[in-house]
Design a protein around this motif. Structure first.
Motif, PDB file in Angstrom:
ATOM      1  N   PRO A   6       0.828  -1.209   0.000  1.00  0.00           N
ATOM      2  CA  PRO A   6       0.000   0.000   0.000  1.00  0.00           C
ATOM      3  C   PRO A   6       0.861   1.257   0.000  1.00  0.00           C
ATOM      4  CG  PRO A   6      -0.130  -1.139   2.118  1.00  0.00           C
ATOM      5  CD  PRO A   6       0.663  -2.002   1.209  1.00  0.00           C
ATOM      6  N   SER A   7       0.335   2.292  -0.621  1.00  0.00           N
ATOM      7  CA  SER A   7       1.019   3.590  -0.581  1.00  0.00           C
ATOM      8  C   SER A   7       0.985   4.111   0.861  1.00  0.00           C
ATOM      9  CB  SER A   7       0.322   4.589  -1.510  1.00  0.00           C
ATOM     10  OG  SER A   7      -0.947   4.946  -0.975  1.00  0.00           O
ATOM     11  N   LYS A   8       1.746   5.138   1.116  1.00  0.00           N
ATOM     12  CA  LYS A   8       1.738   5.731   2.464  1.00  0.00           C
ATOM     13  C   LYS A   8       0.341   6.206   2.836  1.00  0.00           C
ATOM     14  CE  LYS A   8       6.514   7.302   2.487  1.00  0.00           C
ATOM     15  NZ  LYS A   8       7.403   8.454   2.559  1.00  0.00           N
ATOM     16  N   HIS A   9      -0.378   6.748   1.861  1.00  0.00           N
ATOM     17  CA  HIS A   9      -1.730   7.247   2.127  1.00  0.00           C
ATOM     18  C   HIS A   9      -2.697   6.101   2.417  1.00  0.00           C
ATOM     19  CE1 HIS A   9      -0.283  11.136   0.955  1.00  0.00           C
ATOM     20  NE2 HIS A   9       0.009  10.718  -0.257  1.00  0.00           N
ATOM     21  N   GLN A  10      -2.589   5.027   1.648  1.00  0.00           N
ATOM     22  CA  GLN A  10      -3.443   3.866   1.896  1.00  0.00           C
ATOM     23  C   GLN A  10      -3.138   3.253   3.254  1.00  0.00           C
ATOM     24  OE1 GLN A  10      -2.402   1.513  -1.506  1.00  0.00           O
ATOM     25  NE2 GLN A  10      -4.057   2.320  -2.767  1.00  0.00           N
ATOM     26  N   LEU A  11      -1.861   3.135   3.580  1.00  0.00           N
ATOM     27  CA  LEU A  11      -1.473   2.562   4.870  1.00  0.00           C
ATOM     28  C   LEU A  11      -1.957   3.442   6.025  1.00  0.00           C
ATOM     29  CD1 LEU A  11      -0.066   0.175   6.162  1.00  0.00           C
ATOM     30  CD2 LEU A  11       2.086   1.437   6.007  1.00  0.00           C
ATOM     31  N   ALA A  12      -1.844   4.753   5.865  1.00  0.00           N
ATOM     32  CA  ALA A  12      -2.334   5.661   6.906  1.00  0.00           C
ATOM     33  C   ALA A  12      -3.837   5.473   7.109  1.00  0.00           C
ATOM     34  CB  ALA A  12      -2.021   7.106   6.535  1.00  0.00           C
ATOM     35  N   LEU A  13      -4.592   5.347   6.026  1.00  0.00           N
ATOM     36  CA  LEU A  13      -6.030   5.129   6.131  1.00  0.00           C
ATOM     37  C   LEU A  13      -6.335   3.787   6.791  1.00  0.00           C
ATOM     38  CD1 LEU A  13      -8.956   5.930   5.544  1.00  0.00           C
ATOM     39  CD2 LEU A  13      -8.676   4.870   3.278  1.00  0.00           C
ATOM     40  N   MET A  14      -5.607   2.749   6.405  1.00  0.00           N
ATOM     41  CA  MET A  14      -5.818   1.428   6.994  1.00  0.00           C
ATOM     42  C   MET A  14      -5.530   1.451   8.498  1.00  0.00           C
ATOM     43  SD  MET A  14      -4.091  -0.784   3.917  1.00  0.00           S
ATOM     44  CE  MET A  14      -3.979  -2.305   4.807  1.00  0.00           C
ATOM     45  N   ILE A  15      -4.463   2.105   8.888  1.00  0.00           N
ATOM     46  CA  ILE A  15      -4.120   2.199  10.314  1.00  0.00           C
ATOM     47  C   ILE A  15      -5.205   2.971  11.059  1.00  0.00           C
ATOM     48  CG2 ILE A  15      -2.488   3.204  11.960  1.00  0.00           C
ATOM     49  CD1 ILE A  15      -0.265   2.509   9.865  1.00  0.00           C
ATOM     50  N   TRP A  16      -5.664   4.069  10.485  1.00  0.00           N
ATOM     51  CA  TRP A  16      -6.721   4.846  11.124  1.00  0.00           C
ATOM     52  C   TRP A  16      -7.985   4.009  11.273  1.00  0.00           C
ATOM     53  CZ3 TRP A  16     -11.660   6.462  10.427  1.00  0.00           C
ATOM     54  CH2 TRP A  16     -12.109   7.475  11.270  1.00  0.00           C
ATOM     55  N   LEU A  17      -8.344   3.266  10.214  1.00  0.00           N
ATOM     56  CA  LEU A  17      -9.537   2.415  10.261  1.00  0.00           C
ATOM     57  C   LEU A  17      -9.424   1.325  11.324  1.00  0.00           C
ATOM     58  CD1 LEU A  17     -10.303   2.001   6.455  1.00  0.00           C
ATOM     59  CD2 LEU A  17     -11.721   3.176   8.161  1.00  0.00           C
ATOM     60  N   ALA A  18      -8.220   0.912  11.648  1.00  0.00           N
ATOM     61  CA  ALA A  18      -8.023  -0.103  12.684  1.00  0.00           C
ATOM     62  C   ALA A  18      -7.930   0.519  14.074  1.00  0.00           C
ATOM     63  CB  ALA A  18      -6.763  -0.919  12.384  1.00  0.00           C
ATOM     64  N   VAL A  19      -7.196   1.612  14.194  1.00  0.00           N
ATOM     65  CA  VAL A  19      -6.907   2.181  15.514  1.00  0.00           C
ATOM     66  C   VAL A  19      -8.105   2.924  16.106  1.00  0.00           C
ATOM     67  CG1 VAL A  19      -5.503   3.920  16.716  1.00  0.00           C
ATOM     68  CG2 VAL A  19      -4.420   2.297  15.152  1.00  0.00           C
ATOM     69  N   PHE A  20      -8.751   3.773  15.330  1.00  0.00           N
ATOM     70  CA  PHE A  20      -9.825   4.593  15.886  1.00  0.00           C
ATOM     71  C   PHE A  20     -10.944   3.759  16.503  1.00  0.00           C
ATOM     72  CE2 PHE A  20     -13.835   6.932  15.498  1.00  0.00           C
ATOM     73  CZ  PHE A  20     -13.574   7.963  16.376  1.00  0.00           C
ATOM     74  N   PRO A  21     -11.554   2.820  15.763  1.00  0.00           N
ATOM     75  CA  PRO A  21     -12.638   2.046  16.386  1.00  0.00           C
ATOM     76  C   PRO A  21     -12.156   1.191  17.560  1.00  0.00           C
ATOM     77  CG  PRO A  21     -12.431   1.490  14.048  1.00  0.00           C
ATOM     78  CD  PRO A  21     -11.390   2.497  14.360  1.00  0.00           C
ATOM     79  N   THR A  22     -10.928   0.694  17.467  1.00  0.00           N
ATOM     80  CA  THR A  22     -10.395  -0.112  18.566  1.00  0.00           C
ATOM     81  C   THR A  22     -10.305   0.720  19.835  1.00  0.00           C
ATOM     82  OG1 THR A  22      -9.132  -1.476  17.016  1.00  0.00           O
ATOM     83  CG2 THR A  22      -8.429  -1.521  19.327  1.00  0.00           C
TER      84      THR A  22
END
Length: 76
Positions: A6-22
């Motif tokens: 994933p690009s840096k932007h995709q990875l940042a979005l994926m991390i946000w999607l995992a971290v925020f709800p957790t």
């Protein structure tokens, strides 16, 4: 078939999607137990629980979802 990482932007979005709800779920679930603790201690406890959930549970699933999406967009 292998995909590019994933690009840096995709990875940042994926991390946000995992971290925020957790963190939201953990804050709600543990709010009674963590009330009254100093912010640093509360944060340490939340991060200690959240990081393994995100790294071992959610990120592999998000990588699989991304791979499926990339395959779908490449095939259309």
């Amino acid at each position: 078939m292998s995909h590019r990482p994933p690009s840096k932007h995709q990875l940042a979005l994926m991390i946000w999607l995992a971290v925020f709800p957790t963190l939201v779920v953990l804050n709600l679930a543990l709010s009674g137990l963590l009330d009254g603790l100093p912010v640093v201690v509360r944060t340490f406890i939340l991060v200690t629980i959240a990081v393994p959930i995100v790294i071992y549970g959610l990120m592999p699933q998000l990588h699989r979802i991304r791979a499926r999406l990339v395959t779908l967009t490449e095939s259309s």
